[in-house]
Design a protein around this motif. Structure first.
Motif, PDB file in Angstrom:
ATOM      1  N   TRP A 184      -3.968   6.111  -1.064  1.00 26.88           N
ATOM      2  CA  TRP A 184      -3.615   6.086   0.350  1.00 26.88           C
ATOM      3  C   TRP A 184      -3.109   7.426   0.861  1.00 26.88           C
ATOM      4  O   TRP A 184      -3.325   7.798   2.006  1.00 26.88           O
ATOM      5  CB  TRP A 184      -2.577   4.995   0.611  1.00 26.88           C
ATOM      6  N   GLY A 230     -12.164  -0.690   0.058  1.00 25.80           N
ATOM      7  CA  GLY A 230     -10.963  -1.493   0.258  1.00 25.80           C
ATOM      8  C   GLY A 230     -10.868  -2.088   1.643  1.00 25.80           C
ATOM      9  O   GLY A 230     -10.375  -3.217   1.812  1.00 25.80           O
ATOM     10  N   ILE A 273       0.842  -1.204   0.000  1.00 21.00           N
ATOM     11  CA  ILE A 273       0.000   0.000   0.000  1.00 21.00           C
ATOM     12  C   ILE A 273       0.872   1.246   0.000  1.00 21.00           C
ATOM     13  O   ILE A 273       0.682   2.172  -0.798  1.00 21.00           O
ATOM     14  CB  ILE A 273      -0.943  -0.011   1.213  1.00 21.00           C
ATOM     15  N   ARG A 321     -11.071   3.835  -0.495  1.00 20.19           N
ATOM     16  CA  ARG A 321     -10.594   3.332   0.798  1.00 20.19           C
ATOM     17  C   ARG A 321     -11.704   2.576   1.528  1.00 20.19           C
ATOM     18  O   ARG A 321     -11.461   1.527   2.123  1.00 20.19           O
ATOM     19  CB  ARG A 321     -10.109   4.488   1.674  1.00 20.19           C
ATOM     20  N   GLY A 343      -5.730   0.023  -3.117  1.00 17.93           N
ATOM     21  CA  GLY A 343      -5.780   0.919  -1.963  1.00 17.93           C
ATOM     22  C   GLY A 343      -4.625   1.892  -1.929  1.00 17.93           C
ATOM     23  O   GLY A 343      -4.785   3.056  -1.535  1.00 17.93           O
TER      24      GLY A 343
END
Length: 399
Positions: free
Chosen positions: A323, A299, A265, A296, A319
């Motif tokens: 992020w 996810g 990520i 998000r 994601g």
């Protein structure tokens, strides 16, 4: 007036991103300091965890203070002040042998120092120097936090076993001061008239912004919409950072796969940040923020349901695309709505909400699993909050 082909504002962005990498890297590398401190000071893990958790709260409290000081005294003053606090707190912490001295030095003072030289302190000066490319500039600034995880954590992990946590911490503080002082004196220029002006970014021709008071801002809906979004951001990010790997292990993944999944990520986020920053100067920024929260939110629930490696890594990669977008995009929108004069204080206040959410997310993840024996409650809560934040972001004004 002399015009340069290279816009000086990019020097500020690069320097601020580098300092953010160092300061956030220290805050996010507590894991490698954890056991050496526990063993050396004979603290229990719960005691040191409590000190670090309270330090997160004090880091949030320091943010609006830093924003206020930037508005009143300038970025240069806050950067030097924060560097001095880092030096004093690290020397104090490395010479502490009892709980209260270590709590005040490592938990409180060091949190203030690193927050004073973090992204909130640099957001106003970056926002002031950029108009057309404000979104891109602030997204680049946010890469410092992601790079802090990718760069500083392995650096600390390498030096601590060789030299000890005390020497490593003091060396970091000294090197930070050596780097920060020339940056503060020669690069962090709040007043554009101090240097050559470039035609690339017409900063000097900005309209004079009317003064706006904090009490007036607190009466407006966009401030609370942005604050709720960042509360949710802190809740979800620290929930994942604290309980993501244990959750995946509990669901049958081996430790290496679990760590690589979460690490992916951050790796993807470093590169995707530049793309999001470019897009944020083309399309409406509130739509980018809505997309960040929406992806998000989906996810988080998908991560809990992942059962194979390809599902885990696919979810992590998607994601990672969004992020690192919430903080920088919220800062850009704040500057767009309320102006750059007060953006430091407002960013600090919204970041306080981010840190409160971080504390609650970290606590709920452990409490829910201990009492309900499932990760679905905490991660499901994060998913619902993020979807609500996406809807709230969509309701923000267009300008």
């Amino acid at each position: 007036m002399i015009r340069s082909p290279w816009y000086f504002g990019w020097n500020i962005v690069i320097a601020a991103s580098f300092l953010t990498m160092l300061s956030s890297g220290l805050r996010m590398s507590m894991g490698v300091f954890f056991l050496p401190i526990v063993n050396d000071l004979n603290f229990s893990r719960s005691v040191l965890s409590g000190i670090i958790a309270i330090g997160m709260l004090f880091s949030g409290i320091a943010m609006p203070i830093a924003g206020y000081l930037v508005g009143k005294y300038g970025t240069r003053f806050v950067l030097i002040f924060g560097s001095i606090i880092i030096i004093i707190s690290t020397v104090w912490a490395t010479n502490s042998t009892d709980y209260w001295n270590f709590f005040l030095s490592f938990g409180v003072a060091l949190s203030f120092g690193t927050s004073f030289v973090g992204s909130v302190s640099f957001t106003p000066i970056v926002a002031r120097w950029f108009i057309k490319r404000r979104g891109l500039a602030l997204f680049i600034l946010s890469t410092g936090s992601m790079a802090g995880i990718a760069v500083m954590l392995p650096v600390f992990a390498f030096f601590i076993p060789i030299y000890g946590w005390q020497t490593t911490l003091i060396s970091f503080a000294v090197i930070f001061m050596i780097i920060a002082l020339p940056i503060a004196l020669f690069i962090m220029k709040d007043n554009q008239s101090e240097i050559e002006v470039s035609s690339i970014e017409p900063v000097i021709n900005q309209k004079i912004e009317p003064s706006i008071k904090l009490i007036d801002v607190l009466k407006t809906r966009p401030f609370w919409q942005l604050s709720f979004g960042l509360f949710t951001c802190g809740f979800s990010m620290n929930l994942l950072g604290t309980h993501g790997v244990p959750m995946l292990i509990d669901h049958g993944f081996d430790p290496i796969t679990s760590s690589n999944g979460i690490g992916l990520i951050g790796l993807v986020a470093i590169f995707s940040t530049l793309v999001l920053g470019y897009l944020s100067d083309i399309v409406q920024r509130k739509n980018i923020l809505m997309m960040v929260y929406l992806i998000r939110g989906l996810g988080f629930i998908a991560l809990v349901l992942a059962s194979t490696k390809w599902q885990l890594f696919t979810i992590a990669a998607v994601g990672g695309l969004v992020w690192a977008g919430a903080l920088s995009m919220s800062g850009a929108i704040t500057a767009d709505i309320y102006g750059v004069k007060i953006v430091g204080l407002l960013s600090g206040l919204t970041y306080l909400g981010h840190q409160i959410g971080a504390m609650i997310g970290s606590w709920l993840g452990g409490w829910a699993y201990d009492h309900l024996h499932t990760h679905l409650v905490a991660f499901g809560t994060a998913s619902i909050l993020l979807l609500l934040a996406a809807f709230s972001a969509y309701q923000l004004p267009k300008r």
